[in-house]
Structures are given as C-alpha cells and as structure tokens.
Design an enzyme around this catalytic site. Structure first.
Site, PDB file in Angstrom:
ATOM      1  N   LYS A  71       0.860  -1.197   0.000  1.00 22.14           N
ATOM      2  CA  LYS A  71       0.000   0.000   0.000  1.00 22.14           C
ATOM      3  C   LYS A  71       0.889   1.238   0.000  1.00 22.14           C
ATOM      4  O   LYS A  71       1.904   1.268   0.719  1.00 22.14           O
ATOM      5  CB  LYS A  71      -0.885  -0.047   1.248  1.00 22.14           C
ATOM      6  CG  LYS A  71      -1.914   1.072   1.347  1.00 22.14           C
ATOM      7  CD  LYS A  71      -2.795   0.853   2.593  1.00 22.14           C
ATOM      8  CE  LYS A  71      -3.836   1.935   2.773  1.00 22.14           C
ATOM      9  NZ  LYS A  71      -4.716   1.657   3.939  1.00 22.14           N
ATOM     10  N   SER A 145      -9.338   1.554   3.037  1.00 25.18           N
ATOM     11  CA  SER A 145      -8.522   2.371   2.171  1.00 25.18           C
ATOM     12  C   SER A 145      -7.469   1.555   1.413  1.00 25.18           C
ATOM     13  O   SER A 145      -6.926   2.047   0.433  1.00 25.18           O
ATOM     14  CB  SER A 145      -7.820   3.449   3.001  1.00 25.18           C
ATOM     15  OG  SER A 145      -6.977   2.863   3.962  1.00 25.18           O
ATOM     16  N   SER A 169      -9.554  -0.582   7.185  1.00 28.05           N
ATOM     17  CA  SER A 169      -8.948  -0.579   5.844  1.00 28.05           C
ATOM     18  C   SER A 169      -8.281  -1.876   5.449  1.00 28.05           C
ATOM     19  O   SER A 169      -7.955  -2.071   4.277  1.00 28.05           O
ATOM     20  CB  SER A 169      -7.900   0.538   5.752  1.00 28.05           C
ATOM     21  OG  SER A 169      -8.513   1.796   5.884  1.00 28.05           O
TER      22      SER A 169
END
Lengths: 444, 444
Positions: A71, A145, A169
């Site tokens: 990420k 996210s 997330s």
C-alpha cells in the site's frame, strides 16, 4: 497463487522468480484500466531483488520469490511514497521495518498500490488516481482504504499484500474481494516507515488468499521494533480455541445490513456454521463496541490525522481531495478537553468489553453490512463510507485483534465477509479458528 | 503508633478503640493551630464505627481499631468532600471504594485532611484553610498536595492516611514529615469516590510510619473495582530484589538539590547504603524521565484538571484560589493536537525508559531536591512548587510504582527522603527493598 505452490515450483525448478515476474507484469498490463497501482517496479528496479534470489537456494528463505504488493503509505526504499497525494510524495531511503523483514525473507515487491488518500476512507474511491474497481465486478467498489492491495492479490498480481488498518482498511477490502485480511494486534507489526493516519491506532494489515499464507507472512513480519514506540512484543503463550467454544454475536437489533437481505442470510449461515463446528453463539449487547466506533471520526482521534498532514493542510490545502481535507480538517478544532472526555468514555466501553470478552472465545460480526457500487458511493460519499465502518471502527480503539475471512457469495457473484475478533495478541487463535471455518465451508 | 502494637493492645484488652479515639482527639486539640483537618469526625459521627468494633473480636479484623485519616478529595460517606474548595463541597452518600474496604477491615476514620486545592500543588500552602505546617518545624512546608494526611500521621493522630498522588502528592509530604509514602501502581487502588485531578493518572497513596503498616493497608486497599474503568488487576506473580542487585541513579549532572548541600550528602549516603547492601549503582541518563515530567503541567494533561472542575471555573471562578485557578485554566486552551503530540513524545520517552528499566532492579532518586519554608513558598509559589516536582512528576505518566522512604535528617532536624521506583505492579518489590534499606539504617 499461493506461497506453498510457488515455493514448490521454485524448489522443483519448474519456475524461477524472473519468469513469475514476467507473467505478473502481463497480468498487470491486462488490468491497466483499473487504477490498482500507483507505482509498478520497473525491470531495473526489480533487478536487484531478482539477482539476489538467483544467488541463493529457494529452500533457504521462507518467502523466496513470493511477490507482494505494498500500500502506498508504506515505504519501499527507492520508490516514492505518495499516500495517495502526489504533492505529499517523498522518496524513502529505507524500507518500512515490516517491508524490510519480508524482503529479507525472500519476498519480491511488485509495486505500490492505490489507496483512499491518507488512508482516510473505506471505499477505495477517494483517490486522485481514480476509483479502484472491485476485482469481481468493476461497477462495485473495491473497499478501502487499502483498495489496490486487496485487488492486486485478488487478481493474482501478488501472492499477498501489506495494507494498513486504522478504521477497517485491512478488513473491508478483504471482504469485497473474497480474501482473508488479518488486522494484527496493535504494535505487533511495526509502523516504522508508515505514513500515519491515527498514529496511536495504526496497524499494518495482511491480505492473502489463505490463512496459511497470512500466517507465513505474519510469522516473518511480526517482530518487535525498538525504534517504533508503539511496537509491542507478542506474549509467548498463545491461546487456542477449544473444540467446544463460545462466540459472541451482536444482539439481533444491533445487526445492520442496510437492506442487503443476502448479506443478512450469509451472516446467519456463518453463525450456523460455527455452531455446527461446536460453537455456542452468545447474543451479546454490542453497545460498548458500537459506541466506541462512533468516537473514531466524531471524536478527537481525527486530530491525529490532522497532526499527520498539518503542514500540507495549512500550506497547500488544494493538494488534498475535498472529501479528505474536510474530514482531516475537522481534527483541528478538537480540544484536549474533547480528548480526555473521549478517553474516559472509551475506558468505560473497554471495561464493558472486558466483561463480554471474558465469557467467550472470540466474537463474530459481518465485516460490512453491505457493499455499494462506485456510482452509489460517488452520490453519497460520507454516509455510505460511515455505513461500511459500522463493524470495523471500534477494533483498534478497543485494542482487539481481528481476522476477516470470506463467507460466501451473493447471487450477483459479489462476496460476503465475516470478521472474527478477540483480545490483543490473540492473532494466532483467530487464524486458527478462521481456518477451521474456511476448511469446513470448502468441505461442505 | 503502629498497627501491630495497637492490635496487640486491643487483643490484650489494655486498650479499646474508644479510648484511643479520646487520646487522638486530645492530640488533635493540642495542634489545633495547624490547619491539618478540614473535618474531624464528631463523637456522633464516630459512634457507629466504635459500636461496630465493640461488637466484634479484635483478632477478627485485619485493621481492627486502626485510626486513619482521609485526604479531603476522597469520599467518606456522610461527611462533606471539599477538595480544598468550600464552594465545590458535596456530601457523598457512599465512601470511596478503598475507604470502604479499609473500614470493612476495621479501620476507624478520624477525619478529612487538608490539601492543596484540587490536589494541585506539592507545597501544602495552597489552601483556603491556611498553610499546613510541617510536623517537625512549623516554619517549613508540610509538602502537598496531601499535606494534612502526612502531618496527621506524623503527629500520631492516625496510624496511616490515604492521600492521592498524581504528580508527587503522596511522596513529597512523606519526605517532609519522615514517613513512608507508597504511590501504588496506577489502577491498583480504585479511584472510585476520588475527586479527579488528572483522572487518567490519579492514584490513591498510603502514608504510614513503617513498611509493615503500609503493606498491611495496601493488602486491604488494593482490590480490583469493576466500576472504575482505570482499575487494574495486580498480576499474580510478584518480583523481588535479589541479594545482589542493580539500581539506577540519575547521572550526576541531572541531580538537582537547589543548593541544599545537606540533601545532596544525604542522597549520596543513601546510594552508598544500597551499595553496601549488595547493590550496584548504575549511573543512568534520566532524560526520558525528566522530559516526561515536563509534560505534566506544561503539556495537555492539565486539561484533565480543567475537565474535572470546568463548571466551577466557568461559573464561579472566584471560588478557587488564584494560583489554582491560573494553573487549571491553562488546560482550557490545550488542543487535541497538543495531546497527541505529547502522547507521541511520551511514548518515545517510555520506550527509552524500557531500556533503562530492563537493566536494573529498581531506580533511586531523591524524593525532592530540597525543602522550603512557608514564607519562601509564599514569595515564589510557582517556581518552588515546580522544583519540588523535579523527581516526582514523571512517575504516573511513565506508569511506574514508587515508594518514598525516610533517609536521614538535616542538622536543623528536617528529614530528607528518597524514592525507589520500578515498573507498574512491582509495588511489593519496592516495599521489600525499601524495608531492607530502613532496617539496615536503623541497625547502623
């Protein structure tokens, strides 16, 4: 794509990492319309990792040649970290502590994946790079996210991925892409080299296709980091779930599916599975968790998001998406008085949660009550995002470990997910019972 | 006056509680010029306690007939709690959790003792009832905020006393009145029924004449309270100090005695004693502790004091002393951003403290660097108060247990004190090593 099969192929010499990376790049190319990646490692950037692997035996490294995605709020040395905001971008000289451990164990970084800007969102649409599409049906959101992390694993561009999980997330995108998502106990994976969202609550999370893979990654990545003041050591003794066990489920009136009848059916089916596995479902008043959840965005913790990007918000507000800026700016007006009043409330919720947790082996909830299309989220971005956090926002505030696992499909092919949670440091217990559930469902 | 002798006299029937209370009232009368007490129990108020004791055997209750005083920010049922501010005063229907446990064990409440208003101070002069005078030399301060608690024990009006200790209030008055002062691990004594100072940090503390007495009181009072969200259970296993041990002392340049040469000599004498007892003094960088200490009044925790008395500060500011109001009001302007920035700093100090504590059995400091006259404090009330907190303010922020013990006298007869501290829940270890030190000094 799983760790065990890849390692077998490497050991049997039917595959080499270089070849796998070529296949992965092809797959990435095929999905280039979906903004999964913020940065894909160039051949030059990949070369040192491949060279190093070619100089050692596949059996010598636990994650030899295992491709993983990162990420883009987690540092990979020599590749920019954007946190989903180009003006924020910086070039880290060093990889994040957890990334370094994985690379050392043989894993290959494929690239940096997209996210809701500054990890603020559960939708996957809050990105200047575009809305990341669901891996199963592109009309639907990927969840956020850690959107790109989940989708890159679901579409076999990586065997596993590192996400982050402050509010959900690491779990919501797992549920929406039929993956497992481990939200480890706070502090068990170092957050050194991670762009903070709420620094006191942030966790690195793990997306994988199976418990076995999640466990292997966790074994390598869960390591005490003296340089991270929030790092915590796992206690040596580990609990496990007995063959006859008790699990909490929210009281029926506290379950919310937002009209998603199929999700409701799938949740009750999962409850029934756990009962058939020897469990007793304990209808539980979830008020302490649900009230704690409300503190995350409406309480003072949003001030941590403000602290994290204060310079940018103050000096270059147009660099942020409107939705992100609006949320993060709300942290500016929170007072220390607000903080302490919220801490007192949170302590009281935690005390009530103690009583719930003492009586059970783990708790079970839907990961989310429903899923939305990208269009639906664009039309109502705040409320629908809030709906998706109903079962996830309390987890880190109350210091639980959590494991999100797939729990069947809706008729339209979209997956439903459940989350098991327990006290801090009971990560391995959750992996164990989650795996028992998945094995059983595969057998049936 | 000590618990063991009193109990012997009761068992031998050479004394009854009623008679002791008459003697104590006489002593209180003799010192009526010193504003030690805010409320002394009337004969009528005492009667139920005495009646109950007369109906049972002295041997049946661990604290049978043991008189104790209670700092007036801790509730005693049926007697007003003022926290040193008459307008704040309320009448509690129930005693504080710890008070209730002590009374149940046979202890007799003598009365409510004076304090620095709202427990905000280390001097004992910040009270509308007047400056509480030192038990040994009335020109000197008693120390605070638990001023009356310490002086009442030192002048044999009570065998022990409950104080509170957020910033040093249970240790400084012990040092100034030649008593032991146990600042237990946070949460081990419930704060239910205590007027909050900094609620997240407050501890009930114990003043006594000996370790044996402090231990007996601790054994009764340290009990988990489900109703106090900050209550914590003591772990079952207890550490002890080996015969050959290591103890941290601050690096010489970090020791401050504010010109008090005798205090400095007494401190080094104490260090030498511990070395002669089998200890190795480890010169230690105390920066993490000293920097954490600065956060207590200059950082966001002062907002907790504001939260605790907000209504009064906003609606009736003249009800507070100027000095108290000025300090507490400073909490109003602290932001959640301030809070989190301070939490990040504190976490980093705590990590450094981990490294210090891993290497030693306990740490040793002066309790205060010096002592002041009442006149001196009146002339410079803020700075001298700050000086007194130099070795005490960090203790609860860093989650240590602490035990303040006497360590000799200056030529003018005023006592000097040292503090031993260790990790949370190591209270009994500190009592043990503190006692070994005192035994040895008595023998010498």
């Amino acid at each position: 794509m799983n760790i065990s099969d890849l390692k077998k192929s490497y050991i049997n010499k039917t595959l080499i990492p270089r070849e796998l990376m070529t296949q992965i790049k092809k797959r990435i190319e095929e999905h280039s319309a979906n903004p999964i990646w913020i940065h894909i490692l160039s051949d030059d950037e990949l070369e040192p990792y491949l060279k190093r692997l070619e100089a050692c035996e596949p059996s010598s490294l636990p994650l030899y040649g295992i491709p993983f995605s990162i990420k883009d709020n987690i540092d990979l040395a020599g590749v920019p970290t954007t946190a989903g905001c180009l003006d924020y971008s910086y070039m880290p000289a060093k990889s994040a502590f957890a990334v370094e451990a994985l690379i050392k164990a043989g894993a290959i970084p494929v690239g940096k994946t997209t996210l809701d800007q500054f990890a603020t969102g559960l939708v996957g649409t809050r990105s200047p790079f575009g809305a990341c599409q669901n891996s199963i049906d592109p009309k639907y959101i990927s969840g956020g996210s850690s959107s790109g992390s989940a989708v890159s694993v679901a579409l076999e561009m990586a065997a596993f991925s590192l996400g982050t999980d402050t509010a959900g997330s690491g779990r919501v995108p797992a549920a929406f892409n039929n993956l497992v998502g481990l939200k480890p106990s706070k502090g068990v994976l170092s957050t050194s080299g991670v762009v903070p969202a709420c620094r006191s609550l942030d966790c690195i999370s793990i997306f994988a296709n199976s418990t076995e893979d999640a466990q292997k990654v966790f074994d390598v990545a869960a390591s005490f980091d003296e340089a991270d003041p929030y790092s915590r050591k796992m206690p040596e003794t580990q609990k496990s779930v007995p063959s006859s066990f008790r699990f909490a489920v929210p009281r029926a009136d506290q379950l919310k599916f937002f009209g998603d009848v199929e999700a409701e059916e799938l949740f009750y089916k999962a409850v029934q599975s756990f009962e058939e596995m020897g469990g007793t479902a304990v209808q539980t008043d979830f008020s302490p968790m649900l009230e704690a959840a409300n503190l995350l965005y409406y309480g003072p913790w949003v001030a941590e998001r403000y602290v994290a990007v204060k310079d940018m918000i103050e000096n270059s507000p147009a660099s942020l998406l409107d939705v992100t800026r609006t949320i993060i700016e709300s942290g500016k007006s929170k007072t220390a008085e607000d903080y302490f009043n919220a801490e007192y409330k949170l302590k009281a919720y935690r005390r009530k949660a103690d009583i719930v947790m003492e009586d059970i082996d783990f708790a079970l909830t839907p990961t989310t009550g429903t899923i939305y299309t990208i269009e639906e989220v664009n039309a109502d971005p705040i409320q629908l995002n809030t709906n998706l956090g109903y079962y996830t926002n309390f987890m880190n505030l109350l210091d639980f470990s959590a494991y999100a696992v797939p729990a069947g499909f809706r008729k339209n092919g979209l997956p439903f997910g459940i989350t098991l949670f327990a006290e801090a440091f009971e990560d391995r217990k959750l992996l164990q019972i989650g795996e028992r559930y998945m094995q059983r469902n595969n057998d049936v």
